[in-house]
Every structure is written in structure tokens, then in C-alpha cells.
Design an enzyme around this catalytic site. Structure first.
Site, PDB file in Angstrom:
ATOM      1  N   GLU A 192      -2.081   0.525   7.786  1.00 48.98           N
ATOM      2  CA  GLU A 192      -1.148  -0.537   7.398  1.00 48.98           C
ATOM      3  C   GLU A 192       0.018   0.022   6.585  1.00 48.98           C
ATOM      4  OE1 GLU A 192      -2.891  -3.607   4.911  1.00 48.98           O
ATOM      5  OE2 GLU A 192      -0.937  -4.568   4.736  1.00 48.98           O
ATOM      6  N   HIS A 215       3.419  -6.778   4.577  1.00 46.40           N
ATOM      7  CA  HIS A 215       2.019  -6.437   4.826  1.00 46.40           C
ATOM      8  C   HIS A 215       1.650  -6.683   6.285  1.00 46.40           C
ATOM      9  CE1 HIS A 215       0.135  -5.878   0.743  1.00 46.40           C
ATOM     10  NE2 HIS A 215       1.323  -6.337   0.399  1.00 46.40           N
ATOM     11  N   GLU A 218       2.779 -11.308   6.318  1.00 45.39           N
ATOM     12  CA  GLU A 218       1.788 -10.611   7.141  1.00 45.39           C
ATOM     13  C   GLU A 218       2.332 -10.649   8.566  1.00 45.39           C
ATOM     14  OE1 GLU A 218      -0.931  -9.154   5.966  1.00 45.39           O
ATOM     15  OE2 GLU A 218      -1.612 -10.258   4.195  1.00 45.39           O
ATOM     16  N   HIS A 227       0.830  -1.219   0.000  1.00 45.06           N
ATOM     17  CA  HIS A 227       0.000   0.000   0.000  1.00 45.06           C
ATOM     18  C   HIS A 227       0.865   1.270   0.000  1.00 45.06           C
ATOM     19  CE1 HIS A 227      -3.107  -2.980   0.721  1.00 45.06           C
ATOM     20  NE2 HIS A 227      -2.364  -3.446   1.710  1.00 45.06           N
TER      21      HIS A 227
END
Lengths: 352, 171
Positions: free
Chosen positions: A189, A251, A315, A174
Site C-alpha cells: 500500500e 490510502h 481509500e 504508511h
């Protein structure tokens, strides 16, 4: 009791007999006892985990009840399936060219009372073909479906111990107009991903690696408010230019249930190196951050499947979980996460 | 009279929604009302590590793909499981051709980007594709938003039709 069983067996036998005679009658009606292939359709699909397969659908003139046999050659590059009492309708081509994603072509060879279907590839290996005979439905004719799974060829990676001279892409997920997931107190995030990535970059550079960042500040990699696919393809294109050894996307996770927590790593099977990379990172990251181990998993994610080099998507924690959101904002925790991924990358290159 | 009875079943299904769907079946024994058919739905387990199956009985004319997706969005009857879809998501229609079901949603689906991590986006796809491939003849799915086909959903690649995943089902 015994009589009852015999009675039931007799009933089942009768049912089967009735069923068979019905099918046989249907075959007889369709002509010379031979079923025709009236139409051929090929579809290549990928499942949720990214496993690819080719599906060949044969539309038939009637129900298929004969024998068939599937043979895969010793190299796994040629699969043939032989069907008794099957023939091609006169308007069907004997060769169907394919895109090569799984197989290059489907070839039909006819002989008396036999149809042989050959599936070949120059560069891919197949698993065993799965043949399913399907009954007629309201919308579809009698069918034979052949599923051909794609197997992955093992590939030797550029492995040599130590990080000196290794080219590593870090892709902080992102950024810019795209916040990514948002935690319960509003932590984004995109901000957490880049904080961890910048600390990881420092560690890798100190160990002699060359680090390429898809972004090193809070920006879109393509342009603000671009479509999702434009943004992701810009990252892959940028990374590919450098011909890196590995690609790591950073992430953080989120779910509606705020109790969900832990660390997980994803990969897409392009060679036998992807799972090894994911496994090394996941193991070392769990050791360093000590969160719940959600394991490694195959996934059909854009940046994983469209990059050429071994790649993993990490993650680190659940930003939707109150405790983990707080941890993610702490510099000490970010440092531990970066250290875990660093160790994982190091272990990957040492051949572990 | 028969029509009325059928209407009653439909109304009952609509009114009760998912909440009391277990009322019409008992484990291991046939459904009480033979006039119902089963849909097989896949929801998130508690920690969103896998999808969990829930079987429901519906009136035969309610056994459509669009209704199944609408029930996926509305959520499970069991509070230990969860829907993957963001609030406000609506299924606008499902069209099936050559074994590929194309599911159309409204804009609300796109908020998976701020509400879900990548792994949960993948499980959302698994819940959708597994539910729709329970319908005869459907082997894979595509997703569109307001009629426009998606190439990705969040981080998940949708450049080609996606097939079912049995390895993501909680046993």
C-alpha cells in the site's frame, strides 16, 4: 375471545399495580420520599464515528420514579435538567469543573423537592440531553444517566474558486518500515499511495496550489519502527506548521474477503466543511476511476481528528482484491485516481 | 445430577463452538433449554461495509466478556459474514471499571496494519465495542496489547474510551 382479552388486561393491570406498590414501598423505606444523589461521575466519550458526548452518572440512594424535564436554551450552549424529588447528599460539590471538550462545568442547584442540573459551555453547542433511569444491578446502584451530545458549530472555510495560492497537504499513508496493507501478489500500500500522491502533486502545482507532502519518498515520517501513534502525530505536527487549507490522506483498503472492492472516503466532523470535502472527492473520484461507490463515512481516525483544518482520508481501491491490486500498479489508473481527487479538491474550493 | 447436566451444556457449547449455535434456539420462540443465556455478537458483513448481529445461546457461566471476544475472533457461524480479527489473535482478558471495558490482546492484533484498510479497522472497533456494550453496565471500551494501552489501532484513534455505534449495524 373478548373475555380472554379482558382477562389478559386485568392480569397486566394487576402486574403493574403490584410493581408500582413495590416501588412506592421502596421509596418510602429510603426516607422522606426524596431520593439522594450519593455520587457524581462524568465521562466524555466519543463513538466509533467520532461523535462526542458527555455522560453524567448520578448514583442514587433508591429507585427514581418522579418526573423530570430537560430544557436546551435557544443557543444550545446551556442545557438544564430538572428532577422532582431529588436532592444532593451533603458531601457532593455543587459545581464539577470539566475539561471543556463537551461542557465546561456541571452545576447543581437545589430547591425544595427539586434538583436542577446545569451544563454549560463557552464555545460548544449541545444537542438535546437524553436522560435514562437505570435500575440497580449486582455491581451498580440505582442511577440516572444524562447523555449530552456535542453539536458542531458551522465554520466558514477559506473558499474561493480556483486552486491558485491554496495550501494543500498530501499525506501518502504508511512508508518506510510500515508497508501498510499488502496485496495478494505482494504489492504494498505504501508504494501505491505515494505513486498516486506524486501525480496528484504535479496536477495541483500546475494549477497554482502550494503542496506540502508529509513524505515524498519511501520513508517513515518520524523514524524507522516508531510506534503507530508517533508516526501519525509526526505527520499531523508537520502539516499543522504550514497552516494549510486542507489535509488529504491517501490510502488503499484491504479485507480478508478478497472479493471486497471499491472506493470510499472518510472524514471527522470538526466543522461543517469536512463532510463537504469528503463528498466532493468521493463523487469526482468515482467518476474518474469507475469502481464501486462505498460512499463517505465519519470515522474517528487519528489524522482526521487531530488536524485543525478540514481533512479527508481517501481509500482509492482494495489492494486485497486481485483486480484492483493490478489496477493500482498501472500508471494509467493512478493518473485517473489522481485526476479524480484533483477535481474533488477543485470543486471543494469552488464552494460546491 | 444438576451439576452434571450443566457440565454437559458447557461441554456441548465448547465442542460445537459457533458452528451449530443455532441448534439451541428457534426464531421467535423461547430457547429450548432455559438454562442458557444469550450473547450478542457483531461480525463483518460480506463486503465489510457494516457489522452484522449474531445472537448465540451460551451456558450462564460462559456469558463473560472474555468469552464473547474469543467468539468474535473465532468467527461467525454464517459464511456470509466474517471475523475482523487477524489469525492468531487471542483475547487475554477483559477488565471493566466505571463502565469502561479494557480488552487485552496478544501481539497478533497488530497485524491489522498489513491485513486491513482503515475503514475495516474502524469496523473491527465497532464489532468489539458493540459486542461488549451489550453487557450491562459497559458503555465504552479501550484496547491494550500485552497489558499496554493502545493510543491508536492502525489509523483509528483510541486516545479516549470508544462508545457504541448503532449507525454501523446492518439492518
Amino acid at each position: 375471545m373478548l373475555y380472554k382479552n379482558i382477562y389478559i388486561n386485568l392480569l397486566i393491570f394487576l402486574l403493574i399495580t403490584i410493581n408500582c406498590s413495590f416501588v412506592a414501598a421502596a421509596v418510602h423505606v429510603s426516607g422522606a420520599g426524596q431520593i439522594l444523589v450519593n455520587h457524581v461521575e462524568t465521562i466524555s466519550t466519543v463513538d466509533v464515528s467520532g461523535n462526542a458526548k458527555l455522560r453524567v452518572i448520578l448514583d442514587l440512594s433508591g429507585p427514581y420514579v418522579s418526573e423530570y424535564e430537560s430544557v436546551t436554551d435557544q443557543f444550545g450552549t446551556d442545557v438544564s435538567v430538572k428532577f422532582d424529588n431529588l436532592a444532593l447528599a451533603s458531601n457532593i460539590d455543587h459545581t464539577v469543573k470539566l475539561d471543556g471538550k463537551v461542557a465546561d462545568s456541571v452545576n447543581f442547584a437545589e430547591s425544595i423537592d427539586l434538583l436542577k442540573i446545569d451544563l454549560k459551555s463557552e464555545r460548544n453547542r449541545f444537542g438535546d440531553a437524553v436522560v435514562t433511569v437505570v435500575s440497580k444491578t449486582k455491581t451498580a446502584p440505582y442511577r440516572i444517566i444524562i447523555d449530552l451530545p456535542l453539536m458542531v458549530v458551522s465554520q466558514s472555510a477559506n473558499i474561493s474558486s480556483g486552486l491558485r495560492g491554496k495550501k494543500i497537504v498530501l499525506d501518502p499513508g504508511h512508508g518506510g518500515s510500515d508497508t501498510g496493507a499488502v496485496g495478494p501478489t505482494g504489492i504494498t500500500e505504501k508504494a501505491v499511495n505515494i505513486s498516486i500522491a506524486l501525480q496528484l502533486r504535479t496536477m495541483l502545482i500546475n494549477a497554482g496550489a502550494q503542496v506540502i507532502m508529509t513524505r515524498d519518498k519511501d520513508i517513515d515520517c518520524s523514524y524507522p519502527n516508531s510506534s503507530d501513534v508517533e508516526e501519525l502525530s509526526a505527520r499531523v505536527a508537520y502539516a499543522t506548521k504550514y497552516k494549510p487549507d486542507i489535509f488529504i490522506s491517501l490510502h488503499n483498503d484491504a479485507f480478508y474477503n478478497r472479493d471486497s472492492n471499491g472506493t470510499g472516503t472518510y472524514y471527522f466532523v470538526k466543522s461543517n466543511q469536512d463532510a463537504r470535502l469528503a463528498n466532493n472527492i468521493q463523487r469526482d473520484l468515482i467518476k474518474c476511476v469507475g469502481l464501486k461507490d462505498r460512499g463517505i463515512r465519519k470515522a474517528n481516525f487519528y489524522v482526521l481528528r487531530n488536524t485543525k483544518m478540514p481533512a479527508a482520508l481517501v481509500e482509492v481501491a482494495f489492494i486485497s482484491n486481485v483486480n484492483e491490486e493490478k489496477l493500482l500498479t498501472e500508471s494509467a489508473f493512478q493518473q485517473k485516481a489522481a485526476k479524480g481527487i484533483f477535481e474533488g479538491i477543485n470543486d471543494y474550493f469552488s464552494g460546491r | 445430577m444438576r451439576k452434571l447436566a450443566l457440565l454437559g451444556i458447557i461441554a456441548g457449547t465448547l465442542l460445537l463452538g459457533g458452528c451449530f449455535s443455532d441448534a439451541t434456539t428457534t426464531n421467535g420462540t423461547p430457547a429450548v433449554k432455559p438454562a442458557t443465556e444469550q450473547v450478542v455478537l457483531y461480525y463483518a458483513n460480506k463486503d465489510a461495509t457494516k457489522v452484522v448481529v449474531e445472537k448465540r445461546d451460551v451456558a450462564p457461566d460462559k456469558k463473560t466478556m472474555q468469552n464473547a471476544v474469543t467468539q468474535l475472533i473465532a468467527g461467525p457461524s454464517d459464511n456470509r459474514t466474517h471475523s475482523f480479527f487477524p489469525k492468531g489473535t487471542k483475547c487475554l482478558g477483559v477488565v471493566s471499571k466505571n463502565g469502561v471495558a479494557t480488552v487485552d490482546f496478544n501481539d497478533a492484533l497488530k497485524s491489522v496494519k498489513t491485513e486491513l484498510g482503515s475503514g475495516e479497522q474502524m469496523l473491527l472497533i465497532a464489532s468489539l465495542v458493540n459486542t461488549l456494550t451489550e453487557f450491562q453496565g459497559v458503555t465504552s471500551i479501550q484496547i491494550s496489547v500485552n497489558g499496554k494501552l493502545l493510543k491508536v489501532l492502525g489509523d483509528f484513534d483510541l486516545s479516549e474510551p470508544i462508545g457504541r455505534s448503532d449507525e454501523l449495524i446492518e439492518k
